[in-house]
Write a protein that holds these residues in place. Structure first.
Motif, short mmCIF file in Angstrom:
data_model
loop_
_atom_site.label_atom_id
_atom_site.label_comp_id
_atom_site.label_asym_id
_atom_site.label_seq_id
_atom_site.Cartn_x
_atom_site.Cartn_y
_atom_site.Cartn_z
N ASP A 77 22.01 18.55 106.79
CA ASP A 77 21.27 18.92 108.00
C ASP A 77 20.56 17.69 108.54
OD1 ASP A 77 20.38 20.51 110.00
OD2 ASP A 77 19.05 21.73 108.78
N CYS A 78 20.12 17.78 109.79
CA CYS A 78 19.40 16.66 110.40
C CYS A 78 18.13 17.17 111.07
CB CYS A 78 20.29 15.97 111.43
SG CYS A 78 19.46 14.60 112.26
N GLU A 79 17.02 16.54 110.76
CA GLU A 79 15.76 16.81 111.47
C GLU A 79 15.12 15.46 111.76
OE1 GLU A 79 13.11 20.17 110.21
OE2 GLU A 79 14.43 20.17 108.47
N VAL A 94 14.76 17.50 104.54
CA VAL A 94 15.97 16.72 104.84
C VAL A 94 16.57 16.16 103.55
CG1 VAL A 94 16.82 14.65 106.02
CG2 VAL A 94 15.26 16.21 107.20
N ASN A 98 20.23 17.08 102.13
CA ASN A 98 21.25 16.02 102.18
C ASN A 98 21.48 15.30 100.85
OD1 ASN A 98 21.49 16.63 104.84
ND2 ASN A 98 20.43 14.83 105.61
N TYR A 137 16.27 11.35 107.99
CA TYR A 137 17.73 11.52 107.97
C TYR A 137 18.43 10.23 107.51
CZ TYR A 137 22.45 12.72 109.52
OH TYR A 137 23.79 12.99 109.55
#
Ligand SMILES: NC(=O)c1ccc[n+]([C@@H]2O[C@H](COP(=O)([O-])OP(=O)(O)OC[C@H]3O[C@@H](n4cnc5c(N)ncnc54)[C@H](OP(=O)(O)O)[C@@H]3O)[C@@H](O)[C@H]2O)c1
Length: 237
Positions: A77-79, A94, A98, A137
């Motif tokens: 996921d990306c935030e 994150v 990840n 990220y």
């Protein structure tokens, strides 16, 4: 081949799963979202529903996968961090999605890794430059790159090859959230082609698309202050 793909309920992982099934391979696809997993099942992919941040659940879900030729760990996921206020909870989320979740998968699959199989970790080209708001990220993807390299060293003895897949921008629900212009945005179908070709060639790092990757790699050789100045200019645009 027997193939396991995590993050198969969406985006890059989904396209890869569909393409491998279309080629006649046996594919297990992991995700969390039940309706999307059901749709995958209808297309011949064996669904595995599990939250990857829960180690014991991952061990249980993957326990019977003993004869895999290819494992692609694509879930992630990306935030973005607010540049005005660092948020450690966002950072932890994150890294959990990840890095730690990927480690949970590797832990669960480790006893069953077989000689001449391939283990591919999905990172990102994002870690090559110090982009604004990307501290969580980008650092998580730098960790994925290092993890893949180090595992490649250790798994040589087991004759397992390890690959780090590093995409640029791919049009998926993850990037649909971005409000900035994404240069060299490619489709999941193109990403899947790059990945499958890179794995056949046995490349340790599968970076794509080529020109965008080349530019980022060249810029990453600049002095750190120049890289930061460039990324500040991009952020102010
Ligand atoms: N898209 C890009 O431009 C791009 C560029 C570079 C790298 N990447 C990397 O490529 C990978 C796939 O990205 P994408 O764009 O395809 O994203 P996506 O469409 O948002 O798909 C993410 C997938 O990961 C699963 N997932 C995420 N966190 C999970 C967790 N904790 N437990 C279980 N499943 C989890 C999701 O499952 P559910 O939906 O079922 O919850 C979904 O299947 C990510 O690692 C991403 O960082 C993407």
């Amino acid at each position: 081949m027997n193939i396991l793909i995590t993050g198969a309920s969406s985006g890059i992982g989904k396209q890869l799963a569909l393409d491998y099934v279309a080629q006649g391979h046996q594919v297990w696809g992991q995700g969390r979202n039940a309706p999307r997993l059901q749709a995958l099942a209808e297309q011949g992919i064996k669904p595995i529903q599990v939250e990857l941040s829960e180690l014991n659940q991952v061990r249980e879900a993957f326990a019977d996968l003993a004869d895999l030729d290819l494992i692609v760990l694509a879930a992630g996921d990306c935030e973005y961090l607010d540049p005005q206020a660092f948020d450690a909870e966002l950072f932890a989320r994150v890294w959990q999605n990840n890095v730690q979740s990927m480690a949970n998968c590797i832990d669960a699959l480790w006893p069953n890794l077989k000689p001449h199989s391939q283990l591919a970790l999905v990172g990102s080209l994002a870690h090559l430059l110090p982009f604004s708001q990307a501290g969580a990220y980008g650092s998580s993807k730098a960790a994925v790159d290092y993890l893949a390299l180090a595992l490649g060293t250790d798994l040589k003895a087991k004759q397992v090859s390890v690959h780090c897949i590093q995409p640029g921008f791919v049009k998926t629900p993850l990037t649909d959230k971005n409000s900035f212009a994404m240069p060299n945005l490619i489709s999941p179908q193109q990403a899947s082609r790059y990945i499958r070709r890179g794995l056949v060639k046995g490349k340790a790092r599968i970076n794509f698309p080529g020109v965008f990757s080349g530019i980022l790699h060249a810029l990453s050789c600049l002095p750190a202050r120049w890289q930061q100045a460039l990324c500040q200019r991009l952020a102010n645009k």
